[in-house]
Motif scaffolding. Structure first.
Motif, PDB file in Angstrom:
ATOM      1  N   VAL A 145       0.872  -1.271  -0.036  1.00 48.62           N
ATOM      2  CA  VAL A 145       0.031  -0.005  -0.215  1.00 48.62           C
ATOM      3  C   VAL A 145       0.929   1.268   0.053  1.00 48.62           C
ATOM      4  CG1 VAL A 145      -1.842  -1.128   1.209  1.00 48.62           C
ATOM      5  CG2 VAL A 145      -0.302  -0.092   2.578  1.00 48.62           C
ATOM      6  N   PRO A 146       0.164   2.350  -0.395  1.00 41.13           N
ATOM      7  CA  PRO A 146       1.097   3.694  -0.168  1.00 41.13           C
ATOM      8  C   PRO A 146       1.925   4.000   0.890  1.00 41.13           C
ATOM      9  CG  PRO A 146      -0.855   4.149  -1.389  1.00 41.13           C
ATOM     10  CD  PRO A 146      -1.096   2.634  -0.541  1.00 41.13           C
ATOM     11  N   TYR A 147       1.363   3.371   2.045  1.00 43.98           N
ATOM     12  CA  TYR A 147       2.027   3.681   3.309  1.00 43.98           C
ATOM     13  C   TYR A 147       2.693   2.831   3.865  1.00 43.98           C
ATOM     14  CZ  TYR A 147      -1.691   7.054   2.149  1.00 43.98           C
ATOM     15  OH  TYR A 147      -2.310   8.045   1.790  1.00 43.98           O
ATOM     16  N   SER A 148       3.255   1.808   3.093  1.00 43.51           N
ATOM     17  CA  SER A 148       4.301   0.724   3.694  1.00 43.51           C
ATOM     18  C   SER A 148       5.532   0.954   3.323  1.00 43.51           C
ATOM     19  CB  SER A 148       3.954  -0.532   3.272  1.00 43.51           C
ATOM     20  OG  SER A 148       3.615  -0.695   1.823  1.00 43.51           O
ATOM     21  N   THR A 149       6.548   0.838   3.884  1.00 47.17           N
ATOM     22  CA  THR A 149       7.920   1.132   3.738  1.00 47.17           C
ATOM     23  C   THR A 149       8.194   2.502   2.875  1.00 47.17           C
ATOM     24  OG1 THR A 149       7.864  -0.125   1.867  1.00 47.17           O
ATOM     25  CG2 THR A 149       8.488  -1.222   3.774  1.00 47.17           C
ATOM     26  N   ALA A 358       4.983   8.045   2.047  1.00 49.74           N
ATOM     27  CA  ALA A 358       4.727   6.802   2.816  1.00 49.74           C
ATOM     28  C   ALA A 358       4.488   7.381   4.286  1.00 49.74           C
ATOM     29  CB  ALA A 358       5.840   5.980   2.675  1.00 49.74           C
ATOM     30  N   ALA A 359       5.221   8.749   4.494  1.00 50.38           N
ATOM     31  CA  ALA A 359       5.356   9.111   5.873  1.00 50.38           C
ATOM     32  C   ALA A 359       3.846   9.690   6.025  1.00 50.38           C
ATOM     33  CB  ALA A 359       6.286  10.202   6.034  1.00 50.38           C
ATOM     34  N   MET A 360       2.869   9.826   5.259  1.00 54.36           N
ATOM     35  CA  MET A 360       1.549  10.418   5.698  1.00 54.36           C
ATOM     36  C   MET A 360       1.968  11.976   6.166  1.00 54.36           C
ATOM     37  SD  MET A 360      -1.046   7.513   6.686  1.00 54.36           S
ATOM     38  CE  MET A 360      -0.074   6.748   8.112  1.00 54.36           C
ATOM     39  N   SER A 361       2.677  12.705   5.473  1.00 55.24           N
ATOM     40  CA  SER A 361       3.006  14.083   6.058  1.00 55.24           C
ATOM     41  C   SER A 361       1.910  14.978   6.291  1.00 55.24           C
ATOM     42  CB  SER A 361       3.963  14.829   4.888  1.00 55.24           C
ATOM     43  OG  SER A 361       5.125  13.780   4.973  1.00 55.24           O
ATOM     44  N   ILE A 362       0.687  14.631   5.773  1.00 61.02           N
ATOM     45  CA  ILE A 362      -0.385  15.524   5.618  1.00 61.02           C
ATOM     46  C   ILE A 362      -1.249  15.099   6.768  1.00 61.02           C
ATOM     47  CG2 ILE A 362      -2.252  14.207   4.538  1.00 61.02           C
ATOM     48  CD1 ILE A 362      -1.230  17.796   3.773  1.00 61.02           C
ATOM     49  N   ALA A 363      -0.810  14.184   7.552  1.00 61.92           N
ATOM     50  CA  ALA A 363      -1.607  13.505   8.734  1.00 61.92           C
ATOM     51  C   ALA A 363      -2.076  14.652   9.697  1.00 61.92           C
ATOM     52  CB  ALA A 363      -0.850  12.265   9.290  1.00 61.92           C
ATOM     53  N   THR A 364      -1.264  15.647  10.299  1.00 61.34           N
ATOM     54  CA  THR A 364      -1.741  16.474  11.002  1.00 61.34           C
ATOM     55  C   THR A 364      -2.721  17.290  10.422  1.00 61.34           C
ATOM     56  OG1 THR A 364       0.003  16.229  12.471  1.00 61.34           O
ATOM     57  CG2 THR A 364      -1.216  18.130  12.680  1.00 61.34           C
ATOM     58  N   ALA A 365      -2.398  17.823   9.434  1.00 65.52           N
ATOM     59  CA  ALA A 365      -3.212  18.955   8.623  1.00 65.52           C
ATOM     60  C   ALA A 365      -4.674  18.567   8.042  1.00 65.52           C
ATOM     61  CB  ALA A 365      -2.451  19.658   7.256  1.00 65.52           C
ATOM     62  N   PHE A 366      -4.696  17.200   7.764  1.00 63.77           N
ATOM     63  CA  PHE A 366      -6.059  16.646   7.396  1.00 63.77           C
ATOM     64  C   PHE A 366      -7.201  16.828   8.518  1.00 63.77           C
ATOM     65  CE2 PHE A 366      -8.755  13.006   6.471  1.00 63.77           C
ATOM     66  CZ  PHE A 366      -9.544  13.568   5.488  1.00 63.77           C
ATOM     67  N   PRO A 367      -7.024  16.059   9.710  1.00 61.53           N
ATOM     68  CA  PRO A 367      -8.044  16.464  10.647  1.00 61.53           C
ATOM     69  C   PRO A 367      -8.456  17.794  11.043  1.00 61.53           C
ATOM     70  CG  PRO A 367      -6.066  15.472  11.520  1.00 61.53           C
ATOM     71  CD  PRO A 367      -5.868  15.474  10.094  1.00 61.53           C
ATOM     72  N   ASN A 368      -7.295  18.644  10.957  1.00 64.37           N
ATOM     73  CA  ASN A 368      -7.622  19.949  11.167  1.00 64.37           C
ATOM     74  C   ASN A 368      -8.448  20.718  10.199  1.00 64.37           C
ATOM     75  OD1 ASN A 368      -5.972  19.914  13.575  1.00 64.37           O
ATOM     76  ND2 ASN A 368      -4.014  20.738  12.500  1.00 64.37           N
ATOM     77  N   ALA A 369      -8.214  20.243   8.846  1.00 64.36           N
ATOM     78  CA  ALA A 369      -8.903  20.794   7.651  1.00 64.36           C
ATOM     79  C   ALA A 369     -10.461  20.405   7.685  1.00 64.36           C
ATOM     80  CB  ALA A 369      -8.369  20.240   6.380  1.00 64.36           C
ATOM     81  N   GLN A 370     -10.769  18.986   8.255  1.00 68.97           N
ATOM     82  CA  GLN A 370     -12.138  18.559   8.353  1.00 68.97           C
ATOM     83  C   GLN A 370     -12.757  19.203   9.530  1.00 68.97           C
ATOM     84  OE1 GLN A 370     -10.404  14.230   9.097  1.00 68.97           O
ATOM     85  NE2 GLN A 370     -12.268  13.922   8.023  1.00 68.97           N
ATOM     86  N   GLN A 371     -12.007  19.467  10.450  1.00 65.92           N
ATOM     87  CA  GLN A 371     -12.756  20.139  11.936  1.00 65.92           C
ATOM     88  C   GLN A 371     -12.988  21.589  11.298  1.00 65.92           C
ATOM     89  OE1 GLN A 371     -10.447  20.808  15.295  1.00 65.92           O
ATOM     90  NE2 GLN A 371     -11.945  20.200  16.380  1.00 65.92           N
ATOM     91  N   LYS A 372     -12.457  22.134  10.558  1.00 62.38           N
ATOM     92  CA  LYS A 372     -12.425  23.629  10.235  1.00 62.38           C
ATOM     93  C   LYS A 372     -13.667  23.614   9.477  1.00 62.38           C
ATOM     94  CE  LYS A 372      -8.931  26.195   8.725  1.00 62.38           C
ATOM     95  NZ  LYS A 372      -8.964  27.328   9.620  1.00 62.38           N
ATOM     96  N   LEU A 373     -13.841  22.768   8.540  1.00 63.84           N
ATOM     97  CA  LEU A 373     -15.164  22.792   7.563  1.00 63.84           C
ATOM     98  C   LEU A 373     -16.483  22.482   8.150  1.00 63.84           C
ATOM     99  CD1 LEU A 373     -13.555  21.308   4.196  1.00 63.84           C
ATOM    100  CD2 LEU A 373     -14.147  23.754   4.599  1.00 63.84           C
TER     101      LEU A 373
END
Length: 390
Positions: A145-149, A358-373
């Protein structure tokens, strides 16, 4: 400003024009882009009517904004469509929620305690074929998957076709997370089995049944069940993936890829307009008998704060104390949001694109974006002064 249906269908309505009467929404999507996303398109239906807008860019190096009604890979929103279809077949008498899934699919040797309901509710305990992260931090990989290794293995195999039966058998070769019905764990495996159930009891493909019971009746002309096709209809924003190869970071356009690696766990394509039409019709009682809709939206504890799961939908408490029926779909390089009040009157649907890795660099910004909307749309004027939205 009045937004015409023809403007929306073309997917070319200027974001600035669309947002003239809702500056707070336009500001919100601009801030989301500034937090690290390539582009955002947003659609809101509420007491003030319909608003659509977009911010950012549709592709790297370009200047055009994302189309306001472009096609997008909707990820796990596919699960809500699939669960609705299963419940429609329950209404037709072709399936029973509390019957063992093994009665319909004897070929897999499933634990007989696993019911159809448990598949839709993620309480089967089955291993997730896209990988599991256990409570002690242990990671057990399934298919690439895109987030393995480094993610390169997924990149190299992104046009490979997996068949649903293959994914199920891989999952069944791994230990279950828990005894059926004794816990909750999100697993794509459950919904691949739901697809196979649908096809077994109807004798038709998932795509044919989806067209018969949902897409056709609702006129969802922008929604596609792609199976193993890598194509996505125009117009659409582009998605990207950054990975390491030969000691260097490479960023590639992965808008086209074979979605069979996730199958019915998250392979469908749709638009923000079609997602609005679907979720509004679903919770508004147009697709299911009242008793089955009530079962779908009955929350089961997940262990996630303020967010429980029904049958193919999350039941979420907002910061201002309200309830929304929702499912979101995170896919490689993109995500779709789908929220509705329990009456189907107020909805939020959105598509977000970014450069994934693979490091999911957006992982912090994504829930913040959801909550904002969610806070902007569902907690605006209704927010309790004692519990300000944040």
């Amino acid at each position: 400003m009045t937004i015409t249906r023809s403007d929306q269908d073309k997917g070319t309505l200027p974001a600035a024009a669309a947002g003239q009467d809702r500056p707070e929404l336009h500001k919100a999507i601009e801030e989301i882009v500034e937090s690290g996303f390539l582009g955002v398109s947003l659609r809101v239906h509420d007491e003030r009517g319909e608003w659509v807008g977009s911010a950012g860019v549709a592709e790297l190096g370009g200047t055009a904004k994302p189309p306001v009604n472009g096609h997008a890979r909707i990820g796990s929103n596919t699960k809500t469509f699939t669960a609705t279809l299963v419940l429609q077949l329950v209404a037709e008498g072709k399936l029973e929620l509390d019957t063992s899934a093994a009665d319909y699919l004897p070929e897999f040797g499933l634990d007989r305690r696993i019911t159809v309901r448990m598949l839709l509710q993620h309480t089967s305990g089955l291993f997730n074929f896209t990988g599991e992260v256990y409570d002690d931090g242990t990671i057990v990989h399934g298919i690439p998957v895109p987030y393995s290794t480094t993610g390169k293995e997924w990149v190299d195999n992104r046009f490979h076709t997996y068949r649903p039966e293959e994914l199920v058998r891989l999952a069944l070769s791994k230990p279950a997370r828990f005894e059926p019905g004794t816990g909750w764990s999100y697993a794509n495996t459950n919904y691949v089995l739901a697809r196979l159930l649908i096809e077994k009891v109807t004798g038709r493909s998932l795509a044919e049944e989806m067209q018969r019971l949902i897409l056709g009746p609702l006129g969802l002309s922008g929604t596609v069940v792609p199976d193993a096709s890598p194509e996505i209809p125009a117009p659409h924003a582009h998605i990207y993936y950054r990975h390491e190869e030969d000691g260097q970071h490479k960023t590639i356009d992965i808008t086209r890829y074979n979605p069979s690696w996730v199958s019915t766990g998250g392979d469908m394509i749709s638009t923000t307009r079609d997602l609005h039409t679907f979720i509004s019709a679903l919770v508004g009682g147009k697709l299911l008998p009242a008793a089955l809709l009530a079962e779908m939206c009955t929350p089961h504890a997940t262990g996630i704060p303020n967010m429980d799961y029904g049958l193919g939908v999350f039941v979420q408490k907002t910061d201002c104390g309200g309830t929304v029926i929702t499912h979101n779909g995170g896919n490689v390089g993109s995500a779709t949001l789908m929220y509705s009040t329990p009456d189907g009157i107020k909805t939020l649907t959105a598509v977000l694109n970014w450069v994934d890795d693979a490091a999911m660099s957006i992982a912090t910004a994504f829930p913040n974006a959801q909550q904002k909307l969610v806070n902007k749309v569902f907690c605006g004027k209704q927010a309790d002064p004692a519990r300000p939205a944040h």
